[in-house]
Design a protein around this motif. Structure first.
Motif, PDB file in Angstrom:
ATOM      1  N   GLN A   1      95.138  31.768  53.218  1.00 13.28           N
ATOM      2  CA  GLN A   1      94.058  32.394  53.512  1.00 13.28           C
ATOM      3  C   GLN A   1      94.271  34.122  53.328  1.00 13.28           C
ATOM      4  OE1 GLN A   1      92.562  30.567  56.810  1.00 13.28           O
ATOM      5  NE2 GLN A   1      90.792  29.682  55.623  1.00 13.28           N
TER       6      GLN A   1
ATOM      7  N   THR B   1      92.464  36.295  50.790  1.00 13.06           N
ATOM      8  CA  THR B   1      91.153  36.801  50.821  1.00 13.06           C
ATOM      9  C   THR B   1      91.256  37.994  51.640  1.00 13.06           C
ATOM     10  OG1 THR B   1      91.193  35.306  53.041  1.00 13.06           O
ATOM     11  CG2 THR B   1      90.328  34.456  50.966  1.00 13.06           C
TER      12      THR B   1
ATOM     13  N   PRO C   1      90.710  33.957  59.609  1.00 16.75           N
ATOM     14  CA  PRO C   1      90.148  32.697  59.456  1.00 16.75           C
ATOM     15  C   PRO C   1      88.775  32.263  60.026  1.00 16.75           C
ATOM     16  CG  PRO C   1      91.860  32.623  61.523  1.00 16.75           C
ATOM     17  CD  PRO C   1      91.913  33.957  60.557  1.00 16.75           C
TER      18      PRO C   1
ATOM     19  N   ASP D   1      86.317  34.693  59.698  1.00 14.82           N
ATOM     20  CA  ASP D   1      85.673  35.272  58.552  1.00 14.82           C
ATOM     21  C   ASP D   1      85.556  34.342  57.173  1.00 14.82           C
ATOM     22  OD1 ASP D   1      84.839  37.925  59.517  1.00 14.82           O
ATOM     23  OD2 ASP D   1      87.199  38.529  59.233  1.00 14.82           O
ATOM     24  N   ASN D   2      86.753  33.888  57.083  1.00 14.36           N
ATOM     25  CA  ASN D   2      86.772  32.662  55.839  1.00 14.36           C
ATOM     26  C   ASN D   2      85.780  31.557  56.349  1.00 14.36           C
ATOM     27  OD1 ASN D   2      90.224  33.326  55.377  1.00 14.36           O
ATOM     28  ND2 ASN D   2      88.434  33.744  54.040  1.00 14.36           N
TER      29      ASN D   2
ATOM     30  N   GLU E   1      82.026  32.615  56.016  1.00 16.87           N
ATOM     31  CA  GLU E   1      81.820  32.684  54.509  1.00 16.87           C
ATOM     32  C   GLU E   1      81.454  31.453  53.936  1.00 16.87           C
ATOM     33  OE1 GLU E   1      83.209  35.357  50.634  1.00 16.87           O
ATOM     34  OE2 GLU E   1      84.414  35.345  52.640  1.00 16.87           O
ATOM     35  N   HIS E   2      82.411  30.420  54.310  1.00 20.51           N
ATOM     36  CA  HIS E   2      82.070  29.311  53.750  1.00 20.51           C
ATOM     37  C   HIS E   2      80.964  28.647  53.997  1.00 20.51           C
ATOM     38  CE1 HIS E   2      83.161  25.179  52.518  1.00 20.51           C
ATOM     39  NE2 HIS E   2      82.922  24.803  53.477  1.00 20.51           N
TER      40      HIS E   2
ATOM     41  N   THR F   1      81.744  29.241  47.803  1.00 19.45           N
ATOM     42  CA  THR F   1      82.861  29.696  48.451  1.00 19.45           C
ATOM     43  C   THR F   1      83.891  28.553  49.046  1.00 19.45           C
ATOM     44  OG1 THR F   1      81.348  31.797  49.237  1.00 19.45           O
ATOM     45  CG2 THR F   1      83.525  31.183  50.501  1.00 19.45           C
ATOM     46  N   THR F   2      84.805  28.090  48.241  1.00 22.57           N
ATOM     47  CA  THR F   2      85.805  27.077  48.513  1.00 22.57           C
ATOM     48  C   THR F   2      87.153  27.867  48.106  1.00 22.57           C
ATOM     49  OG1 THR F   2      85.587  26.475  46.201  1.00 22.57           O
ATOM     50  CG2 THR F   2      83.966  25.440  47.946  1.00 22.57           C
ATOM     51  N   ILE F   3      88.036  26.785  48.331  1.00 23.47           N
ATOM     52  CA  ILE F   3      89.284  27.159  48.092  1.00 23.47           C
ATOM     53  C   ILE F   3      89.718  27.247  46.615  1.00 23.47           C
ATOM     54  CG2 ILE F   3      90.115  24.755  48.253  1.00 23.47           C
ATOM     55  CD1 ILE F   3      92.784  25.577  49.333  1.00 23.47           C
TER      56      ILE F   3
ATOM     57  N   ASN G   1      88.529  30.736  45.643  1.00 20.97           N
ATOM     58  CA  ASN G   1      89.205  31.747  46.473  1.00 20.97           C
ATOM     59  C   ASN G   1      90.445  31.963  45.629  1.00 20.97           C
ATOM     60  OD1 ASN G   1      87.425  32.365  48.178  1.00 20.97           O
ATOM     61  ND2 ASN G   1      88.107  31.053  49.861  1.00 20.97           N
TER      62      ASN G   1
END
Length: 265
Positions: free
Chosen positions: A232, A236, A240, A242-243, A246-247, A254-256, A259
């Motif tokens: 991550q 990005t 984590p 923030d991730n 955002e998800h 907003t997925t893996i 990204n």
């Protein structure tokens, strides 16, 4: 007469004149019931039936026969060793200790990263991103001094741990600032005493299989989580929390996959 069906099952013919098998007592570990299939009926009405018995302990891949040196006695042993690293008994002991230490460091790392990142995102404390924390200049000491102090302290602890692995119980012998009892280990890899086991959990370490299993399971999950944090941060360039925010704000876009296909510049 017994036939081996695959690697994880035992197929054993059974002959009887009834449809009731009275001597089957082994039950599978993952919910598969003993099944009987009637064969041809002979002149004397004898029936041949086949019993399929599932293996008695779970493995990382259901139906797979674990290697003989992984007999289920180790905490978290599910027969996973595709490279055969544990064939040598001495190497297996060291790998068990190495995994345990890495698991504990990963659990500490995950807890520390999530806690400090939560403080940073909520604005409670002005902290750097976790992957930039090592470059921060502290006022009370320079980086070189902190590195030397950390090297000495961790080197001392790791040396004591290795010596206890080589000679179990040896580190509780001899004077050490009156802390010998606090440093006495329950067994290699599991320290005890009021300093390293303040809550007194698993004092009877020989019968603490549930505690050992829970620890290694959580540790393995933490190691996977740390790998996720690394990926991550590289992709990005944020933490984590923030991730996660955002998800949750846009879970379908907003997925893996998005990204990794469109990494941050």
């Amino acid at each position: 007469m017994a036939l081996a069906g695959g690697r994880g099952f035992l197929i054993q013919p059974y002959f009887s004149s009834s449809f009731v098998c009275k001597n089957i007592i082994n039950k599978p570990s993952f919910g598969v019931k003993n099944t009987f299939w009637p064969a041809r009926l002979g002149p004397t009405s004898r029936v041949t039936r086949t019993v399929v018995r599932a293996q008695l302990r779970p493995t990382w891949l259901p139906g797979l026969d674990p290697p003989p040196y992984l007999d289920g006695s180790l905490p978290g042993d599910y027969g996973f060793d595709p490279l055969g690293l544990g064939e040598d008994p001495q190497s297996l002991k060291w790998y068990v200790q190495a995994e345990l230490v890495h698991a504990r460091f990963a659990m500490l790392g995950v807890a520390g990263i999530l806690f400090t990142d939560l403080l940073r995102v909520t604005g409670i404390i002005n902290l750097p991103l976790w992957y930039d924390a090592g470059a921060v200049k502290f006022k009370f000491a320079n980086t070189g001094t902190l590195f030397i102090v950390q090297l000495i302290l961790m080197g001392f602890a790791e040396t004591k741990r290795y010596m206890d692995f080589v000679s179990p119980g040896s580190q509780a012998e001899g004077p050490f600032l009156g802390m010998e009892a606090a440093l006495e280990g329950l067994e290699p890899g599991y320290p005890g005493g009021p300093l390293l086991n303040p809550l007194g959990l698993a004092k009877d370490i020989k019968n603490a299989g549930d505690w050992k299993l829970k620890e290694i399971k959580n540790g393995r999950l933490a190691m996977v989580a740390m790998l996720g944090f690394f990926v991550q941060a590289y992709v990005t360039h944020v933490g984590p929390i923030d991730n996660l925010v955002e998800h949750l704000s846009n879970p379908w876009h907003t997925t893996i996959i998005q990204n990794l296909s469109h990494p941050a510049s």
